[in-house]
Design a protein around this motif. Structure first.
Motif, PDB file in Angstrom:
ATOM      1  N   SER A  74       0.947  79.003  27.254  1.00 48.84           N
ATOM      2  CA  SER A  74       0.677  78.204  28.441  1.00 48.84           C
ATOM      3  C   SER A  74       1.863  77.283  28.709  1.00 48.84           C
ATOM      4  CB  SER A  74      -0.612  77.394  28.259  1.00 48.84           C
ATOM      5  OG  SER A  74      -0.488  76.529  27.155  1.00 48.84           O
ATOM      6  N   VAL A  75       1.918  76.812  29.944  1.00 48.98           N
ATOM      7  CA  VAL A  75       3.039  75.973  30.366  1.00 48.98           C
ATOM      8  C   VAL A  75       2.846  74.563  29.830  1.00 48.98           C
ATOM      9  CG1 VAL A  75       4.232  74.984  32.361  1.00 48.98           C
ATOM     10  CG2 VAL A  75       3.423  77.363  32.419  1.00 48.98           C
ATOM     11  N   HIS A  76       3.803  74.111  29.017  1.00 42.95           N
ATOM     12  CA  HIS A  76       3.767  72.741  28.492  1.00 42.95           C
ATOM     13  C   HIS A  76       4.413  71.782  29.482  1.00 42.95           C
ATOM     14  CE1 HIS A  76       3.661  69.609  25.424  1.00 42.95           C
ATOM     15  NE2 HIS A  76       4.871  69.283  25.834  1.00 42.95           N
ATOM     16  N   GLU A 101       4.411  76.866  25.603  1.00 40.67           N
ATOM     17  CA  GLU A 101       3.805  76.746  24.282  1.00 40.67           C
ATOM     18  C   GLU A 101       3.048  78.038  24.007  1.00 40.67           C
ATOM     19  OE1 GLU A 101       1.559  73.203  23.756  1.00 40.67           O
ATOM     20  OE2 GLU A 101       1.508  73.453  21.579  1.00 40.67           O
ATOM     21  N   LEU A 102       3.554  78.814  23.037  1.00 38.35           N
ATOM     22  CA  LEU A 102       2.963  80.109  22.740  1.00 38.35           C
ATOM     23  C   LEU A 102       1.744  79.960  21.834  1.00 38.35           C
ATOM     24  CD1 LEU A 102       6.334  81.902  22.094  1.00 38.35           C
ATOM     25  CD2 LEU A 102       4.803  82.349  24.016  1.00 38.35           C
ATOM     26  N   HIS A 103       0.863  80.943  21.859  1.00 34.05           N
ATOM     27  CA  HIS A 103      -0.303  80.930  20.979  1.00 34.05           C
ATOM     28  C   HIS A 103       0.126  80.915  19.505  1.00 34.05           C
ATOM     29  CE1 HIS A 103      -2.621  81.224  24.476  1.00 34.05           C
ATOM     30  NE2 HIS A 103      -2.840  82.525  24.526  1.00 34.05           N
ATOM     31  N   SER A 104       1.331  81.424  19.233  1.00 37.16           N
ATOM     32  CA  SER A 104       1.844  81.442  17.855  1.00 37.16           C
ATOM     33  C   SER A 104       2.226  80.053  17.357  1.00 37.16           C
ATOM     34  CB  SER A 104       3.071  82.345  17.778  1.00 37.16           C
ATOM     35  OG  SER A 104       4.120  81.818  18.586  1.00 37.16           O
ATOM     36  N   GLY A 105       2.305  79.070  18.282  1.00 31.98           N
ATOM     37  CA  GLY A 105       2.735  77.729  17.920  1.00 31.98           C
ATOM     38  C   GLY A 105       4.189  77.462  18.253  1.00 31.98           C
ATOM     39  N   HIS A 106       4.932  78.488  18.626  1.00 30.32           N
ATOM     40  CA  HIS A 106       6.341  78.312  19.006  1.00 30.32           C
ATOM     41  C   HIS A 106       6.438  77.730  20.418  1.00 30.32           C
ATOM     42  CE1 HIS A 106       6.561  81.477  15.893  1.00 30.32           C
ATOM     43  NE2 HIS A 106       7.738  80.935  15.605  1.00 30.32           N
ATOM     44  N   ARG A 107       7.553  77.082  20.680  1.00 32.06           N
ATOM     45  CA  ARG A 107       7.868  76.613  22.028  1.00 32.06           C
ATOM     46  C   ARG A 107       9.167  77.278  22.459  1.00 32.06           C
ATOM     47  NH1 ARG A 107       5.818  71.111  22.636  1.00 32.06           N
ATOM     48  NH2 ARG A 107       7.347  70.762  24.262  1.00 32.06           N
ATOM     49  N   LEU A 108       9.177  77.823  23.677  1.00 25.62           N
ATOM     50  CA  LEU A 108      10.373  78.456  24.230  1.00 25.62           C
ATOM     51  C   LEU A 108      10.603  77.944  25.645  1.00 25.62           C
ATOM     52  CD1 LEU A 108       9.874  82.238  23.260  1.00 25.62           C
ATOM     53  CD2 LEU A 108      11.382  80.572  22.143  1.00 25.62           C
ATOM     54  N   VAL A 109      11.842  77.651  25.962  1.00 23.34           N
ATOM     55  CA  VAL A 109      12.213  77.270  27.328  1.00 23.34           C
ATOM     56  C   VAL A 109      12.709  78.536  28.020  1.00 23.34           C
ATOM     57  CG1 VAL A 109      13.750  75.884  28.752  1.00 23.34           C
ATOM     58  CG2 VAL A 109      12.749  74.908  26.674  1.00 23.34           C
ATOM     59  N   LEU A 110      12.011  78.952  29.061  1.00 27.31           N
ATOM     60  CA  LEU A 110      12.227  80.267  29.653  1.00 27.31           C
ATOM     61  C   LEU A 110      12.344  80.196  31.169  1.00 27.31           C
ATOM     62  CD1 LEU A 110       9.458  82.174  27.653  1.00 27.31           C
ATOM     63  CD2 LEU A 110      11.927  82.168  27.173  1.00 27.31           C
ATOM     64  N   THR A 127       2.388  84.975  30.477  1.00 24.77           N
ATOM     65  CA  THR A 127       2.692  86.111  29.616  1.00 24.77           C
ATOM     66  C   THR A 127       4.209  86.201  29.508  1.00 24.77           C
ATOM     67  OG1 THR A 127       0.725  87.248  30.395  1.00 24.77           O
ATOM     68  CG2 THR A 127       2.409  88.606  29.336  1.00 24.77           C
ATOM     69  N   ILE A 128       4.698  86.579  28.328  1.00 25.29           N
ATOM     70  CA  ILE A 128       6.131  86.709  28.133  1.00 25.29           C
ATOM     71  C   ILE A 128       6.546  88.160  28.339  1.00 25.29           C
ATOM     72  CG2 ILE A 128       8.066  86.272  26.577  1.00 25.29           C
ATOM     73  CD1 ILE A 128       6.305  83.784  27.427  1.00 25.29           C
ATOM     74  N   GLY A 129       7.508  88.360  29.234  1.00 30.29           N
ATOM     75  CA  GLY A 129       8.110  89.670  29.434  1.00 30.29           C
ATOM     76  C   GLY A 129       9.595  89.568  29.151  1.00 30.29           C
ATOM     77  N   PHE A 130      10.346  90.585  29.533  1.00 28.69           N
ATOM     78  CA  PHE A 130      11.772  90.603  29.203  1.00 28.69           C
ATOM     79  C   PHE A 130      12.606  91.005  30.412  1.00 28.69           C
ATOM     80  CE2 PHE A 130       9.306  91.307  25.421  1.00 28.69           C
ATOM     81  CZ  PHE A 130       9.817  90.335  24.586  1.00 28.69           C
ATOM     82  N   ALA A 137      18.132  92.214  26.285  1.00 33.19           N
ATOM     83  CA  ALA A 137      16.830  91.852  26.825  1.00 33.19           C
ATOM     84  C   ALA A 137      16.525  90.414  26.413  1.00 33.19           C
ATOM     85  CB  ALA A 137      15.752  92.791  26.312  1.00 33.19           C
ATOM     86  N   LEU A 138      16.104  89.609  27.379  1.00 37.69           N
ATOM     87  CA  LEU A 138      15.816  88.201  27.122  1.00 37.69           C
ATOM     88  C   LEU A 138      14.380  87.883  27.529  1.00 37.69           C
ATOM     89  CD1 LEU A 138      19.048  86.582  28.589  1.00 37.69           C
ATOM     90  CD2 LEU A 138      18.512  86.993  26.180  1.00 37.69           C
ATOM     91  N   PRO A 139      13.678  87.068  26.733  1.00 42.24           N
ATOM     92  CA  PRO A 139      12.311  86.709  27.112  1.00 42.24           C
ATOM     93  C   PRO A 139      12.279  85.855  28.371  1.00 42.24           C
ATOM     94  CG  PRO A 139      12.987  85.517  25.122  1.00 42.24           C
ATOM     95  CD  PRO A 139      14.088  86.479  25.450  1.00 42.24           C
ATOM     96  N   ALA A 140      11.224  86.019  29.141  1.00 44.85           N
ATOM     97  CA  ALA A 140      11.030  85.295  30.393  1.00 44.85           C
ATOM     98  C   ALA A 140       9.525  85.166  30.617  1.00 44.85           C
ATOM     99  CB  ALA A 140      11.677  86.054  31.542  1.00 44.85           C
TER     100      ALA A 140
END
Ligand SMILES: [Zn+2]
Length: 150
Positions: A74-76, A101-110, A127-130, A137-140
């Motif tokens: 979800s969007v933090h 903020e991913l369900h895994s607990g990681h945070r990514l700026v995308l 949802t994270i795609g590429f 390939a980069l996550p987005a």
């Protein structure tokens, strides 16, 4: 004229593609190339680690283990970028960048998976795609089609 632009990213020029060999994030890029989101965890206590983190905050163990995670969160927080650096940014419109903020607990700026001027709301499921940037390939992020359920 031959159309060769279909493989090009809508947002960034290919020269911004990161090196994927001899890079600490090689497991991320290798996973992304196969369509999987692969992120680091502490090898001792399983705490989610930042991408370039070497030592665990929880137990001080050095060394991550990388594994596939659910590509949802979800969007933090979110911002809209209006600076369109000539020669680096291909889009001509402002675009959102989200701290996810991913369900895994990681945070990514995308950045967004698809061209959009619309920023998601804080708390929106994503949802994270590429995206393909050159050969990398980069996550987005993309808005989730359905509401998240635990
Ligand atoms: Zn740990």
């Amino acid at each position: 004229m031959t159309a060769t632009y279909l493989d090009e990213d809508w947002l960034l020029v290919p020269k911004l593609a990161p090196s994927t060999t001899d890079d600490p994030l090689t497991p991320l890029y290798a996973g992304a190339a196969a369509g999987a989101l692969v992120l680091p965890f502490c090898l001792a206590c399983d705490l989610p680690l930042e991408l370039e983190q070497r030592v665990c905050d929880g137990c001080a163990t050095a060394g991550p283990v990388w594994r596939q995670v659910e590509p949802r969160g979800s969007v933090h927080s979110v911002t809209v970028v209006h600076r369109l650096e000539p020669g680096l940014i291909r889009t001509t419109e402002p675009y959102p960048v989200a701290d996810v903020e991913l369900h895994s607990g990681h945070r990514l700026v995308l950045g967004p998976l698809h061209p959009t001027k619309t920023a998601p709301a804080i708390g929106d499921p994503v949802t994270i795609g590429f995206r393909r940037l050159g050969a990398v390939a980069l996550p987005a992020f993309a808005p989730s089609e359905t509401e998240d359920s635990p």
